[in-house]
Design a protein around this motif. Sequence first.
Motif, PDB file in Angstrom:
ATOM      1  N   HIS A 160       1.006  -4.484 -14.261  1.00 18.17           N
ATOM      2  CA  HIS A 160       1.098  -5.306 -13.054  1.00 18.17           C
ATOM      3  C   HIS A 160      -0.228  -6.041 -12.870  1.00 18.17           C
ATOM      4  O   HIS A 160      -1.297  -5.505 -13.158  1.00 18.17           O
ATOM      5  CB  HIS A 160       1.478  -4.487 -11.818  1.00 18.17           C
TER       6      HIS A 160
ATOM      7  N   ASP B  20      -6.878   0.239 -12.494  1.00 16.83           N
ATOM      8  CA  ASP B  20      -5.494   0.078 -12.010  1.00 16.83           C
ATOM      9  C   ASP B  20      -5.201  -1.375 -11.731  1.00 16.83           C
ATOM     10  O   ASP B  20      -5.471  -1.851 -10.649  1.00 16.83           O
ATOM     11  CB  ASP B  20      -5.315   0.932 -10.751  1.00 16.83           C
ATOM     12  N   MET B  21      -4.553  -2.106 -12.707  1.00 18.43           N
ATOM     13  CA  MET B  21      -4.428  -1.670 -14.058  1.00 18.43           C
ATOM     14  C   MET B  21      -4.774  -2.789 -15.013  1.00 18.43           C
ATOM     15  O   MET B  21      -4.237  -2.916 -16.078  1.00 18.43           O
ATOM     16  CB  MET B  21      -3.037  -1.052 -14.325  1.00 18.43           C
TER      17      MET B  21
ATOM     18  N   GLU C  18       3.336  -4.875  -7.733  1.00 22.60           N
ATOM     19  CA  GLU C  18       3.585  -3.443  -7.885  1.00 22.60           C
ATOM     20  C   GLU C  18       3.007  -2.696  -6.693  1.00 22.60           C
ATOM     21  O   GLU C  18       3.589  -1.744  -6.201  1.00 22.60           O
ATOM     22  CB  GLU C  18       2.952  -2.922  -9.184  1.00 22.60           C
ATOM     23  N   GLU C  19       1.827  -3.153  -6.231  1.00 24.54           N
ATOM     24  CA  GLU C  19       1.106  -2.397  -5.207  1.00 24.54           C
ATOM     25  C   GLU C  19       1.800  -2.499  -3.850  1.00 24.54           C
ATOM     26  O   GLU C  19       1.770  -1.554  -3.065  1.00 24.54           O
ATOM     27  CB  GLU C  19      -0.345  -2.875  -5.110  1.00 24.54           C
TER      28      GLU C  19
ATOM     29  N   GLU D 283       1.383   2.132 -16.782  1.00 30.19           N
ATOM     30  CA  GLU D 283       0.397   3.020 -16.166  1.00 30.19           C
ATOM     31  C   GLU D 283       1.023   4.372 -15.818  1.00 30.19           C
ATOM     32  O   GLU D 283       2.233   4.564 -15.915  1.00 30.19           O
ATOM     33  CB  GLU D 283      -0.141   2.365 -14.894  1.00 30.19           C
TER      34      GLU D 283
HETATM   35 ZN   LIG Z   1      -1.188   0.459 -10.711  1.00 32.57          ZN
END
Ligand SMILES: [Zn+2]
Length: 491
Positions: free
Chosen positions: A126, A158-159, A192-193, A220
Motif C-alpha cells: 500500500h 509500513d510499508m 490501506e490505513e 506486509e
Molecule cells: Zn501497512
Amino acid sequence: MRFTPSSLLLALAVAGCARTPAPPLVGPSSAPVFEPPQRVALVTAPRGDAEWRALGSEAAQLLSQYIRINTTNPPGNEMRAAQWLAAVLRREGVESQVYEPAPGKANLYARVRGDGSARPLILLSHMDVVLASPEYWSIDPFSGAIKDGYVWGRGALDMKGEAITQLMALAVLQRAHVPLKRDIIFLATSDEEIGQGVGAGWVTAQHAELVRDAEFLITEGGTIRADADGHIAYYGVATTEKSPFWLDMVAHGTAGHGSRPTPDNPVHHLVHALDRVASYRTPLVLTSAVERYLRDLARLEADSTRRAWFANPGAALHDSEAVRFFTGDLTYNALLRNTISITGLAGSDKTNVIPPVARAAIDVRLLPGQAPQAFLADLVRVVDDTAITIQPQGPNWPSTESPVETELFRAVVRAARARDANALVTTPPLAGFTDSHFFRTLGIASYGLSPFPLAVADARGVHGNDERVSIAALTFGVHFMYDVVAGVAAR
Ligand SMILES: [Zn+2]
C-alpha cells in the motif's frame, strides 16, 4: 485524473500510445525533482555481498525519495506515489497501468511475464501512510533523511520500505534476465490505513481479472524478529489474521436541561452498558494457528516452566498461572480470544444539556471461526438494557487462513535456512488485519512477509515516532525478498 504535465504523460503511457522517452522521476510537486539513483548494473543474478550492498544502497536512495512523497491518509494523494513508482518501473523496462478510483487516489498494476507454466505471484504494497506528528519526531518525518546508517521517515517500515524490497527484487530479476515460470504482478494500492474502499478492495471488486489467476501473494504483516545484536530469533510469516467487527453502541433517552436530571438520560444508560462491556471477559479460544505458533516459540523460551506452557498451550490454558502469563501479554491475549476495546464516546457538546442520544464506538476483533452474529448476541446479553442498541459499523468478513504446505512457504523456509541452517520459520497470526483478506477470499494463498530483521524497539516506529529502517536491514531485505521471489518464480 488531474492533468498536470506528468499525469498527462502517464495517461498517454497507460493508454498505450507511442513510446515516449522515459520521463524524469516525479516528485511531491508535479515538477520532476528527484534525480534517479544510479542503477546497479547486473549481468547475472548478484553473487556476492558487494553487489548486494550496492543494491541495498540503491534501495535506500529509492526509499528516501518514496518517503518524501507525502501520502498521509487522509487524503493519501497516492497518485503522486503511483506516478513515481511507474517512472521507476519504466526504467526497468516494466510498464504499469495506473487507475484513479477517486480524485488523487491511485492503484498501480504492472505484470512481468513468465512462461506461464505456473500461476502468477502478486507483490502487494500500500502506498499510503498514517499521520506523523512532526513535533514528536527527531527529524522531519517526510525528509527521507539518510543518516546514521538509517533511512528515516513515515513509511520506512509500513510499508514503503517493504515495497522497495519488492521492487528491487523485480528489478534484479529484470536486469539479470532471469527466466520466469510465473508472471510477477507488482500491485501498489491506495487506502490501506484508512479503508474507504478505493484500494485493494476496489481492485479485487472492480478489476478482479487483473489478479484472479494468481496463486500466491506477498504483502506486509510478517516479522523477522531479531535481538538488539541483530541475531535472528525467528522468521515469522503471517498466514492468518483476526477479523474486525466494529460496533456502534447507541443509547436513546429524553433530552433536557442538565440542572433537572431525567431518569432516562442516555449518557447514564450508555455508561452503565459500557461498564458491563469493559468488565466482560471473553472466553479463551485456542485456534490451530495460534497453537502451532506457540508450540514453535517453545524452542526460544529459556524458562522451563514457560517452555512447557508454550509446548502444550491446550493444557496451559487450564493452569491459572499460565493463563495469567498469556493473558498478561497484550499480543498473546489478543491471539487467544475475541477482544473488545471501547474507543469512542459521544454525548452532548454542552455541559448543561442532556442529549437525546449518546454513542460509543467499540473495536471488536474476532478469531477465525467465530461467528459475528453469535458474538453480537453475547454482547447484547452482557449489556442487558433495552435502551441500548448495538449495530455493526460496516461489512465484516470471515477470518481466513493460507496454508503452509505451498511452494511459496517452502521458498521462505529455504531462504531462511540458507542464512541459518537452524532458522525457525513460524507463522505468527496477526491481531490486526492487512489487505490480505481481499485476496485470500479469491483463493490466492497470501502471506505477510516483512523482510527486515527488527528488534522490538525498531518495530515501534510502525505507526509511531521516528520510524526508520537501517540500511543493513534494507540490504538484508532486498536480498531476502529476492531469494523468496526468485525461489518461487524463477524457472
Ligand atoms: Zn501497512
